[in-house]
Design a protein around this motif. Structure first.
Motif, PDB file in Angstrom:
ATOM      1  N   HIS A 286      -2.473  -4.665  -1.339  1.00 50.96           N
ATOM      2  CA  HIS A 286      -2.092  -3.707  -2.375  1.00 50.96           C
ATOM      3  C   HIS A 286      -1.297  -4.392  -3.482  1.00 50.96           C
ATOM      4  O   HIS A 286      -0.633  -5.411  -3.256  1.00 50.96           O
ATOM      5  CB  HIS A 286      -1.229  -2.581  -1.783  1.00 50.96           C
TER       6      HIS A 286
ATOM      7  N   PHE B 195       1.784  -3.408  -5.922  1.00 49.39           N
ATOM      8  CA  PHE B 195       2.861  -2.446  -6.091  1.00 49.39           C
ATOM      9  C   PHE B 195       3.447  -2.591  -7.489  1.00 49.39           C
ATOM     10  O   PHE B 195       3.633  -3.704  -7.976  1.00 49.39           O
ATOM     11  CB  PHE B 195       3.941  -2.660  -5.037  1.00 49.39           C
TER      12      PHE B 195
ATOM     13  N   HIS C 108       1.287   2.287  -5.720  1.00 48.51           N
ATOM     14  CA  HIS C 108       0.503   1.174  -5.198  1.00 48.51           C
ATOM     15  C   HIS C 108      -0.972   1.357  -5.553  1.00 48.51           C
ATOM     16  O   HIS C 108      -1.461   2.476  -5.725  1.00 48.51           O
ATOM     17  CB  HIS C 108       0.694   1.015  -3.682  1.00 48.51           C
TER      18      HIS C 108
ATOM     19  N   ALA D 189      -5.032  -0.479  -4.877  1.00 47.15           N
ATOM     20  CA  ALA D 189      -5.847  -1.342  -4.024  1.00 47.15           C
ATOM     21  C   ALA D 189      -6.163  -2.633  -4.764  1.00 47.15           C
ATOM     22  O   ALA D 189      -6.615  -2.605  -5.917  1.00 47.15           O
ATOM     23  CB  ALA D 189      -7.131  -0.625  -3.628  1.00 47.15           C
TER      24      ALA D 189
ATOM     25  N   ILE E 225       5.684  -2.541   4.619  1.00 48.11           N
ATOM     26  CA  ILE E 225       4.418  -2.106   4.027  1.00 48.11           C
ATOM     27  C   ILE E 225       3.471  -1.682   5.145  1.00 48.11           C
ATOM     28  O   ILE E 225       3.148  -2.473   6.035  1.00 48.11           O
ATOM     29  CB  ILE E 225       3.781  -3.233   3.196  1.00 48.11           C
TER      30      ILE E 225
ATOM     31  N   ASP F 284      -1.850   1.466   4.861  1.00 48.56           N
ATOM     32  CA  ASP F 284      -2.380   2.272   3.758  1.00 48.56           C
ATOM     33  C   ASP F 284      -1.562   2.156   2.480  1.00 48.56           C
ATOM     34  O   ASP F 284      -1.798   2.880   1.518  1.00 48.56           O
ATOM     35  CB  ASP F 284      -2.481   3.745   4.175  1.00 48.56           C
ATOM     36  N   GLY F 285      -0.586   1.241   2.462  1.00 44.05           N
ATOM     37  CA  GLY F 285       0.214   1.024   1.266  1.00 44.05           C
ATOM     38  C   GLY F 285       1.505   1.817   1.211  1.00 44.05           C
ATOM     39  O   GLY F 285       2.314   1.627   0.295  1.00 44.05           O
TER      40      GLY F 285
END
Length: 465
Positions: A158, A160, A172, A174, A228, A231-232
């Protein structure tokens, strides 16, 4: 000046909706916490030639000898690229395109124009002047405030990024979406809900841990640590033992942070006309005074820091190359730098320094026949604060002959420590008397420093560790 907007909030289970359509996940409170109480004084090494750096490799006067010996020019942006945009945070992305190329992401905020979205510019981390692409950072709604882009980090698949201005939130994205958008010069949209945090002025990732904190112009502040999730999502880390949140003291004016091994790095900046500071501290210690801080001056307006662990490099970014601060501005920055500088990690993790404890100052003989002297003790050019009977800070000490005064001050120094004693008078008719300067080097030692000029003799006890 940015004014805080009032938003209506509707609770919907674990997520709240904020005016403008943003989803916010509950997390750390955004209210200001009491700033840390400093128990020592940190002095940043400032010795400089006062001339351009050797070979003139960056604009303006040299920041410090320590900086010039450790850093060199890194990836830069063109003047045109910074015509509307101002660089802030950076992140290192190893093998960004699955073809072995490494990218340095530089996120910028915009000034003027209808499109107020932030822009992430990707440059080749190993080839000077090579632009890889750019990405626009979409907002959740047209009426939402844009991000100031102070914090950015990569971890766990991810990207951020600091949320909207004044929101104290992190978003965040992908990495796969960022990669595709870079190749197409497109845009990216946030995933999931915004994460409410204590501060997001700067951030970094080390392993599965994200560190994010708050910029404070007037004092030290705090940086919190998060885990983290796949899934972020960010999960606040507790202190060891579970009593409270895991947080670190950060220097006044912190703009960037990075962690490499056992060292935490901070960059601090307080404006266009003053030099920045670069800190290296013990990452295992949350109390800045106990973290053996080493600090030296850098060029003005430093921002984010990024680490390339594979090649053992550190990147330090600057915002002074922006149209807001360069020669297009009415008040240009002291140093104009359009991009990042690079240092070897070994050069910035092994900075010499020590802890100096000043004990007692004794007036063996006064400077003249007056009943008392008014004395100032300075380390690295800055007066030492001595607490008086009312707990107020005294920088001028009045001593009578044969008397002594406890200084009881601890100074964290980098390089060497220059200790000065001056007797204050009434200039210009009666100038101050400089009683002398003594240089203390790193390494365990203790003793008595003697300062003598004319008939005056002062003795100051000390210990270096």
């Amino acid at each position: 000046m940015i004014r805080r907007r009032f938003r209506s909030i509707i609770a919907t289970g674990a997520v709240v909706l904020v005016g403008g359509g943003a989803m916010v996940a509950p997390g750390a409170p955004s209210a200001s916490a009491a700033p840390p109480n400093a128990t020592t004084t940190v002095r940043c090494e400032s010795d400089s030639s006062g001339k351009p750096p050797p070979g003139g490799w960056y604009h303006g006067e040299s920041a410090s000898y320590l900086y010039d010996r450790r850093f060199r020019e890194g990836p830069i942006l063109s003047k045109e690229q910074l015509g509307r945009y101002t660089p802030q945070a950076i992140a290192y992305w190893k093998d960004w395109d699955d073809n072995g190329r490494d990218a340095l992401l530089i996120v910028t905020y915009v000034s003027g124009g209808a499109d107020d979205r932030a822009k992430i510019i990707a440059v080749d981390a190993n080839t000077p002047h090579r632009l890889l692409g750019w990405v626009m950072v979409d907002k959740r709604s047209a009426g939402e405030m844009p991000t100031h882009a102070g914090g950015m980090a990569i971890g766990g698949g991810h990207l951020f990024l600091s949320g909207p201005q004044e929101s104290d939130s992190i978003r965040h994205y992908a990495l796969a979406d960022v990669r595709n958008a870079l190749q197409q010069k497109g845009s990216i949209s946030p995933m999931g809900a915004d994460r409410k945090v204590y501060g997001q002025s700067f951030m970094t990732v080390d392993g599965n841990k994200l560190y994010a904190g708050r910029f404070n112009l007037g004092s030290r502040d705090w940086m919190h640590r998060y885990t983290i999730k796949d899934d972020g999502r960010l999960e606040t880390d507790p202190k060891p033992g579970g009593n409270g949140k895991m947080r670190y003291e950060v220097p006044k004016g912190t703009q960037g942070v990075a962690k490499a091994g056992n060292t935490m790095f901070f960059s601090t900046s307080l404006g266009r006309n003053v030099r920045s500071n670069f800190y290296a501290t013990d990452a295992g210690e949350t109390n800045l005074d106990k973290a053996r801080p080493r600090c030296f001056r850098g060029p003005s307006m430093s921002q984010g820091i990024a680490i390339d662990a594979t090649r053992n490099r550190l990147f330090l970014n600057y915002e002074s190359g922006s149209h807001k601060f360069d020669d297009r501005a009415g008040d240009p920055a002291r140093n104009i730098i359009r991009g990042a500088h690079i240092a070897k990690l070994e050069d910035v993790t092994s900075v010499p320094g020590g802890t100096l404890k000043l004990g007692t100052l004794q007036a063996k003989k006064l400077t003249d026949t007056d009943k008392e002297d008014e004395i100032v003790v300075s380390v690295e050019g800055a007066p030492i604060c001595v607490k008086g009977s009312d707990d107020k800070c005294l920088k001028h000490l009045k001593l009578k002959q044969g008397k002594q005064r406890a200084i009881d001050a601890t100074v964290q120094f980098t390089g060497n420590a220059l200790v000065n004693v001056t007797e204050r008078d009434n200039p210009p008719d009666n100038p101050h008397d400089n009683l002398g300067t003594e240089k203390l080097t790193p390494g365990a030692k203790k003793g008595i420093l003697e300062f003598a000029k004319g008939r005056a003799v002062y003795r100051l006890s000390y210990e270096v560790s």
